[in-house]
Write an enzyme that holds these catalytic residues in place. Structure first.
Site, short mmCIF file in Angstrom:
data_model
loop_
_atom_site.label_atom_id
_atom_site.label_comp_id
_atom_site.label_asym_id
_atom_site.label_seq_id
_atom_site.Cartn_x
_atom_site.Cartn_y
_atom_site.Cartn_z
N LYS A 140 0.85 -1.19 0.00
CA LYS A 140 0.00 0.00 0.00
C LYS A 140 0.89 1.24 0.00
CE LYS A 140 -2.62 1.29 3.70
NZ LYS A 140 -2.07 2.60 4.10
N GLU A 209 -9.16 7.75 3.79
CA GLU A 209 -9.04 8.06 5.21
C GLU A 209 -9.55 9.45 5.53
OE1 GLU A 209 -5.30 7.03 7.02
OE2 GLU A 209 -5.80 8.02 8.91
O1 KIV Z 1 -0.99 2.43 8.80
C1 KIV Z 1 -2.19 2.21 8.94
O2 KIV Z 1 -2.63 1.62 9.94
C2 KIV Z 1 -3.11 2.66 7.90
C3 KIV Z 1 -4.57 2.60 8.21
C4 KIV Z 1 -4.96 3.68 9.12
C5 KIV Z 1 -5.38 2.58 6.98
O3 KIV Z 1 -2.69 3.07 6.87
#
Ligand code: KIV
Length: 293
Positions: A140, A209
């Protein structure tokens, strides 16, 4: 050899507690395709963070679809104020711990700050390290048009990419605050445009988010890949929370979007105090907790 991965037809197979089972009664592995089928079928996607073996095992057996090895480990595990100091080596360590625990969920690993922005060759190298050393299933990245070259280059290696728009904590020093993003029309329009760019680039899902629920609904309707919301209202295709927030371990963090399902901080405090009292009073260990010769 029996296929343990979920395909479209598998979604019509028997279900137990919301988890699709194979004909052998085993929970089938969630893939990026499963999530896209879930969006098409109108089934909500569940995602939670995990950073260690023990909790990842519980989260996976609880039936969550996606486990995010989030760079929020920087705050939750390491006590840092932001996610900016998180390193690739640390992310790989957390992902390795999670990977050993998980049978069913799709494991998505956050690429930390400085490992993908502005240089797609470094982005590819970093993503390959995550896949090779931790055997995550996907990575991600935070951001829209400005990081699309890195996303495209990672995808050339066959590594699935999840996007992340709205409040992107790695940019906290640009935002200056963790408050709701894209309330103004121009930022909302850019976010919708960015979501379309990420979809066209080949992302399999996007985290949204802390944005207004109306905007999250618009984005979810405008793209065919799933949106996973955190503080983005009920109309996203799925939801994600930080596990330690949901369990009530991190009590100093209380945003409006957070629902706490337990108050573990209180339970742990009580257990620690009781243990200290028992040891100090000579009640622990007792005869049945001691070995004899
Ligand atoms: O790092 C994380 O926990 C996240 C979530 C808040 C989506 O990116």
């Amino acid at each position: 050899m029996f296929d343990l991965f979920l395909s479209h037809s598998d979604l019509q197979n028997s279900k137990a507690g919301g988890i699709t089972m194979s004909v052998h009664g085993q929970a089938k592995k969630v893939t990026t395709h499963t999530l896209q089928e879930m969006k098409r079928a109108g089934e909500k996607i569940t995602m939670l963070t995990a950073y260690d073996y023990s909790l990842a095992k519980l989260v996976d057996s609880g039936g969550v679809d996606v486990i995010l090895v989030g760079d929020s480990a920087s705050n939750v595990m390491a006590g840092q104020v932001t996610t900016v100091p998180m390193t690739l080596d640390h992310m790989i360590y957390h992902a390795q711990c999670v990977k050993r625990a998980v049978d069913r969920a799709l494991i998505v690993v956050d690429m930390p700050f400085g490992t993908y922005q502005g240089n797609s060759a470094i982005a590819l190298e970093s993503a390959i390290r995550i896949m090779k050393e931790a055997e995550g299933h996907a990575v991600k990245l935070e951001g829209g048009a400005e990081i699309v070259e890195s996303i495209k280059r990672i995808l050339t290696a066959g590594i699935p990419v999840m996007g992340h728009l709205g409040l992107t904590p790695q940019s906290i020093y640009k935002f200056g605050t963790y408050s709701v993003r894209a309330k103004e029309d121009d930022e909302a329009a850019k976010l919708i445009e960015d979501a379309k760019i990420l979809e066209a680039a080949g992302c399999f899902a996007i985290v949204l988010e802390k944005i207004p629920r109306e905007l999250a609904k618009k984005v979810s309707e405008a793209i065919s890949i799933p949106t996973i919301g955190i503080g983005a209202g009920p109309d996203c295709d799925g939801q994600v929370l930080v596990l330690h927030d949901l369990l009530g371990i991190t009590m100093d963090f209380s945003p409006r979007f957070l629902r706490r399902y337990l108050n573990l901080a209180e339970s742990i405090d009580g257990a620690v105090k009781q243990y200290c009292e028992d040891v100090r009073g000579g009640d622990f260990p007792n005869d049945s907790e001691s070995y004899t010769s």
